[in-house]
Scaffold this motif. Structure first.
Motif, PDB file in Angstrom:
ATOM      1  N   ALA A   1      24.419  -2.326 100.550  1.00 47.24           N
ATOM      2  CA  ALA A   1      23.109  -2.890 100.223  1.00 47.24           C
ATOM      3  C   ALA A   1      23.259  -4.189  99.450  1.00 47.24           C
ATOM      4  CB  ALA A   1      22.295  -1.880  99.410  1.00 47.24           C
ATOM      5  N   LEU A   2      24.232  -4.214  98.503  1.00 45.09           N
ATOM      6  CA  LEU A   2      24.463  -5.441  97.735  1.00 45.09           C
ATOM      7  C   LEU A   2      24.919  -6.570  98.647  1.00 45.09           C
ATOM      8  CD1 LEU A   2      24.573  -6.837  95.008  1.00 45.09           C
ATOM      9  CD2 LEU A   2      26.898  -5.973  94.716  1.00 45.09           C
ATOM     10  N   GLY A   3      25.819  -6.219  99.582  1.00 45.80           N
ATOM     11  CA  GLY A   3      26.263  -7.241 100.532  1.00 45.80           C
ATOM     12  C   GLY A   3      25.120  -7.755 101.385  1.00 45.80           C
ATOM     13  N   ASP A   4      24.240  -6.829 101.808  1.00 48.17           N
ATOM     14  CA  ASP A   4      23.084  -7.249 102.603  1.00 48.17           C
ATOM     15  C   ASP A   4      22.170  -8.160 101.799  1.00 48.17           C
ATOM     16  OD1 ASP A   4      24.071  -5.745 104.655  1.00 48.17           O
ATOM     17  OD2 ASP A   4      22.789  -4.005 104.258  1.00 48.17           O
TER      18      ASP A   4
ATOM     19  N   SER B   1      23.825 -11.506 101.463  1.00 50.84           N
ATOM     20  CA  SER B   1      23.733 -12.201 102.750  1.00 50.84           C
ATOM     21  C   SER B   1      22.323 -12.723 102.986  1.00 50.84           C
ATOM     22  CB  SER B   1      24.142 -11.253 103.876  1.00 50.84           C
ATOM     23  OG  SER B   1      24.005 -11.875 105.133  1.00 50.84           O
ATOM     24  N   ALA B   2      21.323 -11.896 102.620  1.00 49.20           N
ATOM     25  CA  ALA B   2      19.935 -12.336 102.786  1.00 49.20           C
ATOM     26  C   ALA B   2      19.634 -13.533 101.897  1.00 49.20           C
ATOM     27  CB  ALA B   2      18.982 -11.183 102.467  1.00 49.20           C
ATOM     28  N   ILE B   3      20.181 -13.507 100.648  1.00 50.88           N
ATOM     29  CA  ILE B   3      19.963 -14.644  99.742  1.00 50.88           C
ATOM     30  C   ILE B   3      20.606 -15.905 100.314  1.00 50.88           C
ATOM     31  CG2 ILE B   3      20.537 -15.564  97.463  1.00 50.88           C
ATOM     32  CD1 ILE B   3      20.262 -12.722  96.376  1.00 50.88           C
TER      33      ILE B   3
ATOM     34  N   ASN C   1      21.270 -16.527 103.446  1.00 50.07           N
ATOM     35  CA  ASN C   1      20.482 -16.968 104.603  1.00 50.07           C
ATOM     36  C   ASN C   1      19.199 -17.658 104.164  1.00 50.07           C
ATOM     37  OD1 ASN C   1      22.390 -15.912 106.367  1.00 50.07           O
ATOM     38  ND2 ASN C   1      21.359 -13.919 106.507  1.00 50.07           N
ATOM     39  N   SER C   2      18.580 -17.121 103.100  1.00 49.71           N
ATOM     40  CA  SER C   2      17.350 -17.737 102.602  1.00 49.71           C
ATOM     41  C   SER C   2      17.628 -19.135 102.066  1.00 49.71           C
ATOM     42  CB  SER C   2      16.737 -16.862 101.501  1.00 49.71           C
ATOM     43  OG  SER C   2      16.397 -15.587 102.011  1.00 49.71           O
ATOM     44  N   GLN C   3      18.741 -19.275 101.328  1.00 50.68           N
ATOM     45  CA  GLN C   3      19.089 -20.598 100.808  1.00 50.68           C
ATOM     46  C   GLN C   3      19.357 -21.579 101.942  1.00 50.68           C
ATOM     47  OE1 GLN C   3      22.397 -19.786  98.225  1.00 50.68           O
ATOM     48  NE2 GLN C   3      21.097 -19.310  96.462  1.00 50.68           N
ATOM     49  N   GLN C   4      20.067 -21.101 102.979  1.00 51.27           N
ATOM     50  CA  GLN C   4      20.333 -21.979 104.117  1.00 51.27           C
ATOM     51  C   GLN C   4      19.037 -22.359 104.818  1.00 51.27           C
ATOM     52  OE1 GLN C   4      23.300 -23.286 104.891  1.00 51.27           O
ATOM     53  NE2 GLN C   4      22.234 -24.517 106.418  1.00 51.27           N
ATOM     54  N   THR C   5      18.124 -21.382 104.908  1.00 56.79           N
ATOM     55  CA  THR C   5      16.831 -21.671 105.525  1.00 56.79           C
ATOM     56  C   THR C   5      16.065 -22.712 104.726  1.00 56.79           C
ATOM     57  OG1 THR C   5      16.724 -19.417 106.412  1.00 56.79           O
ATOM     58  CG2 THR C   5      14.658 -20.653 106.279  1.00 56.79           C
ATOM     59  N   VAL C   6      16.142 -22.591 103.382  1.00 55.03           N
ATOM     60  CA  VAL C   6      15.468 -23.574 102.525  1.00 55.03           C
ATOM     61  C   VAL C   6      16.077 -24.954 102.717  1.00 55.03           C
ATOM     62  CG1 VAL C   6      15.064 -24.246 100.130  1.00 55.03           C
ATOM     63  CG2 VAL C   6      14.732 -21.871 100.827  1.00 55.03           C
ATOM     64  N   LEU C   7      17.430 -25.002 102.774  1.00 54.85           N
ATOM     65  CA  LEU C   7      18.096 -26.290 102.979  1.00 54.85           C
ATOM     66  C   LEU C   7      17.709 -26.893 104.330  1.00 54.85           C
ATOM     67  CD1 LEU C   7      21.665 -25.502 101.582  1.00 54.85           C
ATOM     68  CD2 LEU C   7      19.869 -26.842 100.489  1.00 54.85           C
ATOM     69  N   ASN C   8      17.687 -26.038 105.352  1.00 58.59           N
ATOM     70  CA  ASN C   8      17.287 -26.530 106.673  1.00 58.59           C
ATOM     71  C   ASN C   8      15.845 -27.027 106.656  1.00 58.59           C
ATOM     72  OD1 ASN C   8      19.806 -25.848 107.664  1.00 58.59           O
ATOM     73  ND2 ASN C   8      19.151 -23.843 108.413  1.00 58.59           N
TER      74      ASN C   8
END
Length: 217
Positions: A113-116, A119-121, A123-130
């Protein structure tokens, strides 16, 4: 012994713990909660859900009856009376070993769960950067469009001024041409009037000459 049963009855379990206990996918557990909501406590139908020991026991019976091929209506009809007036309340409670298994399952799921979550954080940061990059590109396009629009507006204003000047020049020439035509027309009218006057004088002289000739004869 009585204390263990009381603690087991008072313990509540998360959605992940119950799914791990039954070894089913989260989607299937959500389907059970939706289809057999009348067999579960209000907390099991809440958001986020919290399952009591009685809820886990009811879902365990649901799982067994589904494996036997019973339909949803049959399961609800068969289990609802048992849940309202249970013959043995202790049978609905999880044992200490089952509760321990749920806790151990929760602990086993924590790293995943921590890894997920990480990973979600990420992905969210990458989405924000994009999104920021896309926004910068969009702003650049808008700014460039504004520059282009200003240039087009400038050219359009210049073209309109040229047309206005050309129209003014055309109107001036037409006025001059009109004045010239009117002047020529007045001159022609004066010429015609003078000729008519001369013709009238000639006619008058001719009549006078004819009268004189008659007087001689």
């Amino acid at each position: 012994m009585n204390n263990d049963r009381a603690n087991a009855q008072e313990t509540s379990y998360t959605f992940t713990e119950v799914a791990y206990h039954f070894q089913v996918a989260p989607e299937l557990l959500r389907s059970w909660v939706r289809r057999f909501a009348q067999l579960l406590s209000p907390t099991a139908r809440a958001d986020p859900p919290r399952f009591t020991s009685a809820d886990v026991a009811a879902l365990s019976l649901v799982q067994k009856l589904l494996e036997q091929g019973l339909q949803d209506e049959q399961i609800n009809a068969q289990l609802t009376p048992k849940r309202i007036v249970p013959d043995d309340p202790a049978a609905l409670a999880l044992s200490t070993d089952q509760a321990r298994q749920l806790v151990e399952g929760k602990a086993a799921l924590l790293p995943q769960a921590l890894g997920d979550i990480l990973s979600a954080i990420a992905n969210s940061q990458q989405t924000v950067l994009n999104s920021q990059s896309t926004m910068r590109e969009l702003i650049g396009v808008v700014v460039q469009d504004n520059f282009n629009l200003k240039e087009e507006n400038r050219k359009l204003r210049e073209r309109m001024l040229e047309l206005e000047r050309a129209l003014a020049e055309y109107q001036r020439r037409e006025e001059t041409r009109k004045e010239r035509l009117e002047s020529r027309l007045r001159a022609l009218e004066n010429t015609v009037a003078a000729q008519q006057q001369q013709i009238a004088q000639l006619i008058q002289l001719q009549r006078q000459n004819q009268q004189k000739k008659r007087g001689w004869w």
